[in-house]
Design an enzyme around this catalytic site. Structure first.
Site, PDB file in Angstrom:
ATOM      1  N   GLY A   1       3.268   0.316   8.295  1.00  0.00           N
ATOM      2  CA  GLY A   1       2.754  -1.043   8.520  1.00  0.00           C
ATOM      3  C   GLY A   1       2.930  -1.938   7.296  1.00  0.00           C
TER       4      GLY A   1
ATOM      5  CD  GLU B   1       5.476  -1.646  11.791  1.00  0.00           C
ATOM      6  OE1 GLU B   1       5.989  -1.457  12.893  1.00  0.00           O
ATOM      7  OE2 GLU B   1       4.315  -1.272  11.520  1.00  0.00           O
TER       8      GLU B   1
END
Ligand code: COA
Length: 263
Positions: A115, A118
């Protein structure tokens, strides 16, 4: 303006128009807890509020970085049992960054995983330190990146690179990430060069910068013909702006630096 949240620190420099948002859970390598994700959105909202406060586009660029030498080691694994990593409310910060009116630069140091990567790929630019390590390790937890990591890399690089990174879970170097197009630059001096770049973008006419951000985001959703028509709709109102007149005048007179106001 300086504001401290539980897991995020935000500063705004009035002179440059640059906001800094620091992920501040260094003991957990800035892993994305639910709180951290909420604080990212709140921190960005506080920066955006500078515009309303001043009645002009005061915020011209944002730099997101991690405290303690790492960008972010991904979703907080210790919270996995409490909520699904796919919970949409917890993913709000990715879309918030992508839709944010000012350009956002991820300054990547140390680990930038899952993440965290991301989050960096939701930003408009990625500058990475030479020793940064990037990757999508979710496969080793039996899951896939929940916020579109494979999609992002397929778009920035290519689907084969996305599959290699996501299926192996290996860390890749900043140089390799730049070669693939995932990272914009790997500067010798990450702090100075990120700041110089942010200042350069911040000095440009902000309405044109917003239109470029919107154009690049539709480019990946539309075909070339339709996308170029969309750009025409972005282009025409810019011809009426004071910043356009200021830029053209400064070019013609050739003896002063233009000052852009966002009008
Ligand atoms: N979630 C929660 N805590 C995390 C974390 C994460 N994603 N990544 C690191 N941490 C915590 C560790 O538990 C450790 O806490 P502790 O000191 O209380 O034990 C601290 O951060 C330091 O991490 P540590 O693993 O000791 O550092 P390291 O240098 O040996 O390894 C990594 C660094 C990044 C390789 C390793 O922490 C790692 O693989 N993290 C998980 C990455 C991941 O899978 N992310 C995707 C999740 S979907």
């Amino acid at each position: 303006m300086d504001e401290t949240f539980d897991t995020v620190e935000v500063t705004f420099n009035e002179e440059t128009g640059i906001g800094h948002l620091t992920l501040n859970r260094p003991d957990a390598l800035n892993a994305l807890s639910g709180q951290l994700q909420e604080d990212i959105v709140e921190g960005l909202r506080v920066l955006e509020a500078e515009n309303e406060k001043r009645g002009e586009i005061a915020l011209r660029a944002v730099v997101i970085e991690g405290a303690g030498g790492n960008f972010c080691a991904g979703a907080d694994i210790s919270e996995f049992s409490e909520s699904s990593p796919g919970d949409s409310s917890e993913r709000a910060h990715y879309n918030f960054i992508m839709d944010f009116p000012a350009p956002v630069i991820a300054k990547i140091t140390g680990y930038c995983l899952g993440g965290g990567l991301e989050t960096a790929m939701s930003c408009d630019f990625r500058f990475a330190a030479e020793d940064a390590k990037l990757g999508l390790p979710e496969v080793d937890l039996g899951i896939i990146p929940g916020a579109g990591g494979v999609q992002f890399i397929s778009e920035l690089a290519n689907p084969a690179a996305a599959k290699e990174i996501a299926m192996t879970g290996d860390h890749i170097s900043a140089a390799r990430a730049a070669e693939l197009g995932i990272v914009n630059r790997v500067p010798d001096d990450i702090d100075a060069e990120t700041q110089d770049f942010a200042e350069k973008i911040a000095s440009k006419p902000p309405l044109a910068i917003q239109a470029i951000k919107e154009s690049a985001s539709v480019a990946t959703q539309m075909g070339l013909r339709e996308g170029r028509q969309y750009d025409r709709r972005l282009f025409e109102p810019l011809l009426e702006t004071e910043d356009h007149k200021e830029g053209a005048k400064a070019f013609a007179e050739d003896d002063y630096e233009p000052e852009f106001t966002g009008r």
